[in-house]
Design a protein around this motif. Structure first.
Motif, PDB file in Angstrom:
ATOM      1  N   LYS A  63     -12.277  14.509  10.668  1.00  0.00           N
ATOM      2  CA  LYS A  63     -12.491  14.378  12.112  1.00  0.00           C
ATOM      3  C   LYS A  63     -13.915  13.903  12.408  1.00  0.00           C
ATOM      4  O   LYS A  63     -14.137  13.034  13.241  1.00  0.00           O
ATOM      5  CB  LYS A  63     -12.224  15.710  12.808  1.00  0.00           C
ATOM      6  CG  LYS A  63     -12.304  15.625  14.317  1.00  0.00           C
ATOM      7  CD  LYS A  63     -11.922  16.938  14.950  1.00  0.00           C
ATOM      8  CE  LYS A  63     -10.463  16.818  15.323  1.00  0.00           C
ATOM      9  NZ  LYS A  63     -10.003  17.826  16.242  1.00  0.00           N
ATOM     10  N   GLN A  64     -14.888  14.462  11.691  1.00  0.00           N
ATOM     11  CA  GLN A  64     -16.273  14.055  11.898  1.00  0.00           C
ATOM     12  C   GLN A  64     -16.510  12.607  11.472  1.00  0.00           C
ATOM     13  O   GLN A  64     -17.163  11.854  12.184  1.00  0.00           O
ATOM     14  CB  GLN A  64     -17.231  14.992  11.162  1.00  0.00           C
ATOM     15  CG  GLN A  64     -17.356  16.332  11.848  1.00  0.00           C
ATOM     16  CD  GLN A  64     -18.624  17.032  11.460  1.00  0.00           C
ATOM     17  OE1 GLN A  64     -19.007  17.057  10.288  1.00  0.00           O
ATOM     18  NE2 GLN A  64     -19.278  17.627  12.442  1.00  0.00           N
ATOM     19  N   LEU A  65     -15.964  12.232  10.329  1.00  0.00           N
ATOM     20  CA  LEU A  65     -16.149  10.862   9.853  1.00  0.00           C
ATOM     21  C   LEU A  65     -15.477   9.851  10.780  1.00  0.00           C
ATOM     22  O   LEU A  65     -16.040   8.785  11.062  1.00  0.00           O
ATOM     23  CB  LEU A  65     -15.640  10.716   8.428  1.00  0.00           C
ATOM     24  CG  LEU A  65     -16.473  11.434   7.368  1.00  0.00           C
ATOM     25  CD1 LEU A  65     -15.779  11.381   6.015  1.00  0.00           C
ATOM     26  CD2 LEU A  65     -17.872  10.868   7.293  1.00  0.00           C
ATOM     27  N   LYS A  66     -14.303  10.174  11.284  1.00  0.00           N
ATOM     28  CA  LYS A  66     -13.639   9.288  12.245  1.00  0.00           C
ATOM     29  C   LYS A  66     -14.460   9.175  13.524  1.00  0.00           C
ATOM     30  O   LYS A  66     -14.536   8.104  14.127  1.00  0.00           O
ATOM     31  CB  LYS A  66     -12.236   9.791  12.570  1.00  0.00           C
ATOM     32  CG  LYS A  66     -11.229   9.504  11.489  1.00  0.00           C
ATOM     33  CD  LYS A  66      -9.847   9.982  11.894  1.00  0.00           C
ATOM     34  CE  LYS A  66      -8.808   9.642  10.856  1.00  0.00           C
ATOM     35  NZ  LYS A  66      -7.461  10.076  11.267  1.00  0.00           N
ATOM     36  N   ASN A  80     -19.598   2.244  19.474  1.00  0.00           N
ATOM     37  CA  ASN A  80     -19.943   2.868  20.756  1.00  0.00           C
ATOM     38  C   ASN A  80     -20.375   4.316  20.564  1.00  0.00           C
ATOM     39  O   ASN A  80     -21.354   4.763  21.173  1.00  0.00           O
ATOM     40  CB  ASN A  80     -18.763   2.805  21.731  1.00  0.00           C
ATOM     41  CG  ASN A  80     -18.580   1.433  22.319  1.00  0.00           C
ATOM     42  OD1 ASN A  80     -19.528   0.684  22.510  1.00  0.00           O
ATOM     43  ND2 ASN A  80     -17.341   1.091  22.615  1.00  0.00           N
ATOM     44  N   ARG A  81     -19.678   5.048  19.719  1.00  0.00           N
ATOM     45  CA  ARG A  81     -20.040   6.448  19.505  1.00  0.00           C
ATOM     46  C   ARG A  81     -21.368   6.562  18.756  1.00  0.00           C
ATOM     47  O   ARG A  81     -22.156   7.473  19.019  1.00  0.00           O
ATOM     48  CB  ARG A  81     -18.910   7.182  18.793  1.00  0.00           C
ATOM     49  CG  ARG A  81     -17.703   7.349  19.717  1.00  0.00           C
ATOM     50  CD  ARG A  81     -16.669   8.299  19.175  1.00  0.00           C
ATOM     51  NE  ARG A  81     -15.927   7.804  18.028  1.00  0.00           N
ATOM     52  CZ  ARG A  81     -14.814   7.073  18.098  1.00  0.00           C
ATOM     53  NH1 ARG A  81     -14.296   6.743  19.271  1.00  0.00           N
ATOM     54  NH2 ARG A  81     -14.195   6.694  17.001  1.00  0.00           N
ATOM     55  N   LEU A  82     -21.641   5.644  17.855  1.00  0.00           N
ATOM     56  CA  LEU A  82     -22.954   5.648  17.190  1.00  0.00           C
ATOM     57  C   LEU A  82     -24.071   5.354  18.193  1.00  0.00           C
ATOM     58  O   LEU A  82     -25.148   5.952  18.128  1.00  0.00           O
ATOM     59  CB  LEU A  82     -22.972   4.631  16.044  1.00  0.00           C
ATOM     60  CG  LEU A  82     -22.148   5.022  14.818  1.00  0.00           C
ATOM     61  CD1 LEU A  82     -22.065   3.847  13.842  1.00  0.00           C
ATOM     62  CD2 LEU A  82     -22.720   6.258  14.137  1.00  0.00           C
ATOM     63  N   VAL A 138     -16.270   6.003  28.665  1.00  0.00           N
ATOM     64  CA  VAL A 138     -17.387   6.691  28.011  1.00  0.00           C
ATOM     65  C   VAL A 138     -17.014   8.154  27.773  1.00  0.00           C
ATOM     66  O   VAL A 138     -17.281   8.706  26.698  1.00  0.00           O
ATOM     67  CB  VAL A 138     -18.681   6.569  28.836  1.00  0.00           C
ATOM     68  CG1 VAL A 138     -19.795   7.424  28.250  1.00  0.00           C
ATOM     69  CG2 VAL A 138     -19.121   5.105  28.900  1.00  0.00           C
ATOM     70  N   SER A 139     -16.378   8.779  28.747  1.00  0.00           N
ATOM     71  CA  SER A 139     -15.966  10.180  28.595  1.00  0.00           C
ATOM     72  C   SER A 139     -15.005  10.357  27.427  1.00  0.00           C
ATOM     73  O   SER A 139     -15.064  11.372  26.716  1.00  0.00           O
ATOM     74  CB  SER A 139     -15.337  10.694  29.889  1.00  0.00           C
ATOM     75  OG  SER A 139     -16.335  10.805  30.883  1.00  0.00           O
ATOM     76  N   GLN A 140     -14.125   9.400  27.198  1.00  0.00           N
ATOM     77  CA  GLN A 140     -13.209   9.473  26.054  1.00  0.00           C
ATOM     78  C   GLN A 140     -13.975   9.409  24.737  1.00  0.00           C
ATOM     79  O   GLN A 140     -13.648  10.125  23.780  1.00  0.00           O
ATOM     80  CB  GLN A 140     -12.170   8.342  26.123  1.00  0.00           C
ATOM     81  CG  GLN A 140     -11.081   8.593  27.122  1.00  0.00           C
ATOM     82  CD  GLN A 140     -10.266   9.834  26.786  1.00  0.00           C
ATOM     83  OE1 GLN A 140      -9.876  10.064  25.652  1.00  0.00           O
ATOM     84  NE2 GLN A 140     -10.028  10.661  27.786  1.00  0.00           N
ATOM     85  N   GLN A 141     -14.991   8.555  24.682  1.00  0.00           N
ATOM     86  CA  GLN A 141     -15.818   8.460  23.468  1.00  0.00           C
ATOM     87  C   GLN A 141     -16.568   9.777  23.238  1.00  0.00           C
ATOM     88  O   GLN A 141     -16.642  10.278  22.111  1.00  0.00           O
ATOM     89  CB  GLN A 141     -16.800   7.294  23.581  1.00  0.00           C
ATOM     90  CG  GLN A 141     -16.166   5.934  23.723  1.00  0.00           C
ATOM     91  CD  GLN A 141     -15.297   5.570  22.538  1.00  0.00           C
ATOM     92  OE1 GLN A 141     -15.662   5.786  21.393  1.00  0.00           O
ATOM     93  NE2 GLN A 141     -14.130   5.014  22.811  1.00  0.00           N
ATOM     94  N   LEU A 142     -17.113  10.336  24.306  1.00  0.00           N
ATOM     95  CA  LEU A 142     -17.841  11.597  24.202  1.00  0.00           C
ATOM     96  C   LEU A 142     -16.912  12.740  23.798  1.00  0.00           C
ATOM     97  O   LEU A 142     -17.297  13.619  23.018  1.00  0.00           O
ATOM     98  CB  LEU A 142     -18.525  11.918  25.528  1.00  0.00           C
ATOM     99  CG  LEU A 142     -19.698  11.002  25.881  1.00  0.00           C
ATOM    100  CD1 LEU A 142     -20.044  11.116  27.354  1.00  0.00           C
ATOM    101  CD2 LEU A 142     -20.902  11.291  25.005  1.00  0.00           C
ATOM    102  N   LYS A 143     -15.696  12.724  24.294  1.00  0.00           N
ATOM    103  CA  LYS A 143     -14.720  13.756  23.958  1.00  0.00           C
ATOM    104  C   LYS A 143     -14.452  13.785  22.456  1.00  0.00           C
ATOM    105  O   LYS A 143     -14.352  14.850  21.846  1.00  0.00           O
ATOM    106  CB  LYS A 143     -13.420  13.514  24.723  1.00  0.00           C
ATOM    107  CG  LYS A 143     -12.355  14.551  24.473  1.00  0.00           C
ATOM    108  CD  LYS A 143     -11.101  14.251  25.276  1.00  0.00           C
ATOM    109  CE  LYS A 143     -10.015  15.259  24.967  1.00  0.00           C
ATOM    110  NZ  LYS A 143      -8.764  14.951  25.659  1.00  0.00           N
ATOM    111  N   LYS A 144     -14.372  12.611  21.835  1.00  0.00           N
ATOM    112  CA  LYS A 144     -14.132  12.548  20.388  1.00  0.00           C
ATOM    113  C   LYS A 144     -15.302  13.157  19.616  1.00  0.00           C
ATOM    114  O   LYS A 144     -15.105  13.856  18.622  1.00  0.00           O
ATOM    115  CB  LYS A 144     -13.867  11.110  19.954  1.00  0.00           C
ATOM    116  CG  LYS A 144     -12.532  10.611  20.460  1.00  0.00           C
ATOM    117  CD  LYS A 144     -12.253   9.210  20.044  1.00  0.00           C
ATOM    118  CE  LYS A 144     -10.963   8.779  20.727  1.00  0.00           C
ATOM    119  NZ  LYS A 144     -10.244   7.776  20.054  1.00  0.00           N
ATOM    120  N   LEU A 145     -16.516  12.887  20.073  1.00  0.00           N
ATOM    121  CA  LEU A 145     -17.690  13.472  19.421  1.00  0.00           C
ATOM    122  C   LEU A 145     -17.747  14.985  19.642  1.00  0.00           C
ATOM    123  O   LEU A 145     -18.113  15.733  18.740  1.00  0.00           O
ATOM    124  CB  LEU A 145     -18.969  12.804  19.948  1.00  0.00           C
ATOM    125  CG  LEU A 145     -19.162  11.345  19.558  1.00  0.00           C
ATOM    126  CD1 LEU A 145     -20.291  10.719  20.356  1.00  0.00           C
ATOM    127  CD2 LEU A 145     -19.423  11.218  18.059  1.00  0.00           C
TER     128      LEU A 145
END
Length: 102
Positions: free
Chosen positions: A8-11, A17-19, A46-53
Motif C-alpha cells: 500500500k505504501q509503495l503504491k 502527483n503524490r510525490l 487532489v483530495s483523492q491523491q491525498l486520501k491514498k497517502l
C-alpha cells in the motif's frame, strides 16, 4: 513488516502527483487549497491523491474551518523515509485561499 502494508505504501508513492504532494509536505503542514494550486488539479482530484497517502499511513489531516490541513506523520517506515529524503522540498505552499495560516 506486513507485506500488504508495504504494498500500500509503495503504491501510494508510485505516482508523480503524490510525490509532488509529499515534496510540499516536507516543509510542514499545508492547506489543501495550496496543494490544489501546486498540482493544477481540481480540489476533488487532489483530495483523492491525498486520501491514498493518508490510507497508506504516510500523511495525516486536521480540519480547520472548511479546509483540511495535511502533514507527514511523525514516524515513517524506513522505505518511505528514504523516499522523502530523496525528494526536494517545495516551499511554495503558503495558505492564501482559506485565510488560515498553516
Amino acid at each position: 513488516m506486513d507485506i500488504q502494508f508495504l504494498e500500500k505504501q509503495l503504491k501510494a508513492v508510485a505516482d508523480a502527483n503524490r510525490l509532488t504532494l509529499l515534496s510540499c509536505l516536507k516543509s510542514g503542514e499545508v492547506c489543501v487549497c495550496d496543494l490544489v494550486d501546486v498540482l493544477g488539479l481540481s480540489q476533488p482530484a487532489v483530495s483523492q491523491q491525498l486520501k491514498k497517502l493518508e490510507e497508506a499511513g504516510i500523511i495525516t489531516a486536521r480540519k480547520v474551518g472548511t479546509w483540511k490541513h495535511y502533514r507527514l506523520v511523525d514516524e515513517q517506515t524506513p522505505i518511505i523515509q528514504k523516499v522523502l529524503e530523496e525528494l526536494e522540498d517545495k516551499t511554495t505552499c503558503h495558505c492564501g485561499t482559506c485565510g488560515v495560516e498553516s
